[in-house]
Write an enzyme that holds these catalytic residues in place. Structure first.
Site, short mmCIF file in Angstrom:
data_model
loop_
_atom_site.label_atom_id
_atom_site.label_comp_id
_atom_site.label_asym_id
_atom_site.label_seq_id
_atom_site.Cartn_x
_atom_site.Cartn_y
_atom_site.Cartn_z
CB SER A 153 -21.06 -11.47 -20.57
OG SER A 153 -20.77 -10.16 -20.13
CG ASN A 193 -19.56 -5.61 -20.06
OD1 ASN A 193 -19.53 -5.69 -18.83
ND2 ASN A 193 -20.01 -6.60 -20.82
CE LYS A 229 -33.09 -2.63 -18.49
NZ LYS A 229 -32.51 -3.93 -18.78
CD GLU A 244 -29.56 -2.21 -17.19
OE1 GLU A 244 -28.35 -2.30 -17.50
OE2 GLU A 244 -30.31 -3.20 -17.13
CD GLN A 302 -27.66 -8.01 -23.82
OE1 GLN A 302 -28.29 -7.31 -24.59
NE2 GLN A 302 -27.71 -7.84 -22.52
CE LYS A 353 -31.86 -9.24 -18.25
NZ LYS A 353 -30.83 -8.18 -18.31
NE ARG A 366 -25.81 -1.86 -14.28
CZ ARG A 366 -26.43 -2.96 -14.64
NH1 ARG A 366 -25.75 -4.05 -14.96
NH2 ARG A 366 -27.75 -3.01 -14.66
CG ASP A 373 -26.46 -8.63 -15.23
OD1 ASP A 373 -25.67 -7.81 -15.75
OD2 ASP A 373 -27.43 -9.12 -15.84
CG HIS A 430 -32.60 -3.25 -13.01
ND1 HIS A 430 -32.69 -4.60 -13.24
CD2 HIS A 430 -31.65 -2.82 -13.90
CE1 HIS A 430 -31.87 -4.94 -14.22
NE2 HIS A 430 -31.24 -3.87 -14.64
NE ARG A 431 -28.72 -6.60 -13.17
CZ ARG A 431 -29.66 -7.53 -12.97
NH1 ARG A 431 -30.02 -7.87 -11.76
NH2 ARG A 431 -30.25 -8.12 -14.00
NE ARG A 465 -27.48 -0.92 -22.41
CZ ARG A 465 -28.11 -1.99 -21.94
NH1 ARG A 465 -29.43 -1.98 -21.77
NH2 ARG A 465 -27.44 -3.09 -21.67
CG ASP A 511 -35.62 -5.49 -19.46
OD1 ASP A 511 -35.91 -4.28 -19.56
OD2 ASP A 511 -34.46 -5.89 -19.22
CG ASN A 522 -32.03 0.77 -20.98
OD1 ASN A 522 -31.31 0.49 -21.95
ND2 ASN A 522 -31.53 1.20 -19.84
O1 LIG Z 1 -27.63 -12.25 -22.72
C1 LIG Z 1 -28.16 -11.84 -21.69
O2 LIG Z 1 -29.28 -12.24 -21.30
C2 LIG Z 1 -27.43 -10.85 -20.86
C3 LIG Z 1 -26.08 -10.67 -21.02
C4 LIG Z 1 -25.28 -9.72 -20.20
O3 LIG Z 1 -24.95 -8.61 -20.99
P1 LIG Z 1 -23.50 -8.41 -21.69
O4 LIG Z 1 -23.22 -9.57 -22.54
O5 LIG Z 1 -23.69 -7.14 -22.45
O6 LIG Z 1 -22.50 -8.29 -20.56
C5 LIG Z 1 -26.05 -9.25 -18.96
O7 LIG Z 1 -25.40 -8.16 -18.38
C6 LIG Z 1 -27.47 -8.88 -19.30
O8 LIG Z 1 -28.18 -8.44 -18.18
C7 LIG Z 1 -28.21 -10.08 -19.86
C1 LIG Z 2 -27.40 -5.22 -18.22
C2 LIG Z 2 -28.66 -5.51 -17.92
O1 LIG Z 2 -29.69 -5.45 -18.79
P1 LIG Z 2 -29.83 -5.56 -20.39
O2 LIG Z 2 -30.49 -6.88 -20.63
O3 LIG Z 2 -30.70 -4.41 -20.78
O4 LIG Z 2 -28.46 -5.51 -20.99
C3 LIG Z 2 -29.04 -5.91 -16.54
O5 LIG Z 2 -30.16 -6.43 -16.35
O6 LIG Z 2 -28.25 -5.74 -15.60
#
Ligand SMILES: O=C(O)C1=C[C@@H](OP(=O)(O)O)[C@@H](O)[C@H](O)C1
Ligand SMILES: C=C(OP(=O)(O)O)C(=O)O
Length: 424
Positions: free
Chosen positions: A198, A336, A410, A341, A172, A22, A344, A313, A385-386, A124, A49, A94
């Protein structure tokens, strides 16, 4: 509400070819759209997504062609930021990997945009990103709650400069800012405040920007510098690795109940979530990795106490694994989880208790003490989903019901079919 009953299974064995990542799919779609030239993306994930990302790009005037099964996409890059002469409303579901980067890029694109999402998206946070782009002059209004989508953006060319961003809630925001930076008219220096969470996802972003011709100078994750004058150029083709987070469910199945191999991801993966194999090994499972596969085999499992901040994740998959281990498991530094979603930490604790499992829900950790698991419990999945994919693994202990299994769409629409294919 629809649900699926999973009868107790004794064995997991076989091989699963993973769907595309993803994180890589949505970055590849966005960067190809902004790049000069045509990009052929292969092994693209087809899920909610990525569909939200594709729909938004189409409304933004990007042309692309999808193969019939939607796992190959040829994107005709714009070679510049977006622009729209009429106001546009984009619905991003989402999908954090669509909402955050598209926000950052549109701040620097001419036109008026409203970005909306599912109800959970409105809970979020996005303030850290908006605070940072505003320092460079971006014009963003919160349409409902301060600090959360929906957003109204009046895009305009930004001239770069220095901005500070809080990295303690989501990587992100940093990824989004970095991907937007080369489109600005000037050097950009992004300074990180707070503990960066992350982290490996930042490496994915920088690595992918490099594949599309832009260099980010990473100064020990404290500052990131993007020199002006660089622009995105298509790499011609981009192969999306298999999804390392999705791999965790099948590898855990192997660790619990047999031997399972996943293909599409391996030793040289750019995804931080491949490090979930460290959790598997620490718990006692046997793992073998090759260039394009990971295989996990059952062995007596024992609990672990680990900081899983860098694999937020895949870390969720340590919860069902803990049920099959001797001794306690503590999953640390995952505050976090509460803004993903669903909350958690809360959701996991609720459902574990329904199964009869003792657990402690800390502010930023979860402690699980394995024990006898109640039979035929209906697990709520909270549109996450998780949650659905993790609790499928309970079926190696007893019969279990998963409510709303379709929430997997998702990131992994055919998860339950693939899961059925490796159990007997
Ligand atoms: O940059 C990305 O692709 C992601 C970063 C992570 O989020 P966070 O940075 O909010 O932890 C992860 O949980 C998400 O599923 C995908
Ligand atoms: C946190 C997740 O998704 P998102 O990319 O919407 O943050 C996830 O896929 O576990």
């Amino acid at each position: 509400m629809e649900s699926i009953k999973l009868n107790k299974k004794d064995r997991a064995c076989g091989m699963v070819n993973l769907p595309g990542s993803k994180s890589l799919s949505n970055r590849a779609l966005l960067l190809s759209s902004l790049a000069r030239g045509k990009t052929r993306i292969t092994n693209l994930l087809d899920s909610d997504d990525t569909r939200h990302m594709l729909n938004a790009l189409a409304l933004l005037g990007v042309e692309y062609e999808l193969s019939e099964d939607r796992t190959e996409c040829t994107v005709y890059g714009l070679g510049e930021a977006f622009s729209s002469s009429k106001p546009l409303e984009l619905f991003l579901g989402n999908a954090g990997t669509a909402m955050r980067p598209i926000t950052a890029v549109l701040c620097n694109s001419s036109g008026e945009y409203v970005l909306t999402g599912e109800p959970r998206m409105e809970e979020r946070p996005i303030a850290h990103l908006i605070d940072a782009v505003r320092q460079l002059g971006a014009d963003v209004t919160y349409l409902k709650k301060e600090g959360y989508p929906p957003l109204k953006i009046r895009g305009k060319k930004l001239t770069g400069g220095v901005a500070e961003i809080d990295g303690s809630v989501s990587s992100q925001f940093i990824s989004a800012f970095l991907m937007a930076a080369p489109l600005m008219d000037g050097d950009v220096l992004l300074k990180i405040k707070g503990e960066l969470v992350s982290k490996p996802y930042i490496d994915i972003t920088i690595g992918m920007m490099k594949s599309f011709g832009v260099t980010v100078e990473n100064r020990d994750y404290k500052e990131f510098f993007i020199k002006n004058g660089q622009s995105y150029v298509s790499p011609d083709t981009f192969l999306v690795e298999g999804d390392a987070s999705a791999a965790s469910y099948f590898l855990a199945a192997g660790a619990i109940a047999g031997k399972v191999r996943v293909t599409g991801v391996g030793l040289h993966s750019v995804q931080g979530d491949v490090k979930f194999v460290k959790v598997l090994c620490a718990m006692g499972a046997k793992v073998v990795m090759g260039d394009d596969f990971i295989e996990c085999e059952r062995a007596p499992l024992h609990g672990v106490d680990m900081d899983m901040n860098s694999i937020p994740d895949a870390a969720m998959t340590a919860v069902p694994l803990a049920l099959f281990a001797s001794g306690k498991t503590v999953i640390r530094n995952v505050a976090n989880w509460r803004v993903k979603e669903t909350d958690r930490l809360r959701a996991m604790a609720n459902e574990l208790r329904k199964l009869g499992i003792e657990c402690v829900e800390g502010e930023d950790y979860l402690e699980i003490t394995p024990g006898k698991i109640n039979r035929n419990v209906a697990i709520d999945t909270y549109n996450d989903h998780r949650m659905a994919m993790c609790f499928a693994l309970v079926s190696f202990a007893t019969d279990v019901i998963i409510n709303d299994p379709k929430c997997c769409a998702k990131t992994f629409p055919d998860f339950f079919e693939k899961f059925a294919g490796i159990v007997d």
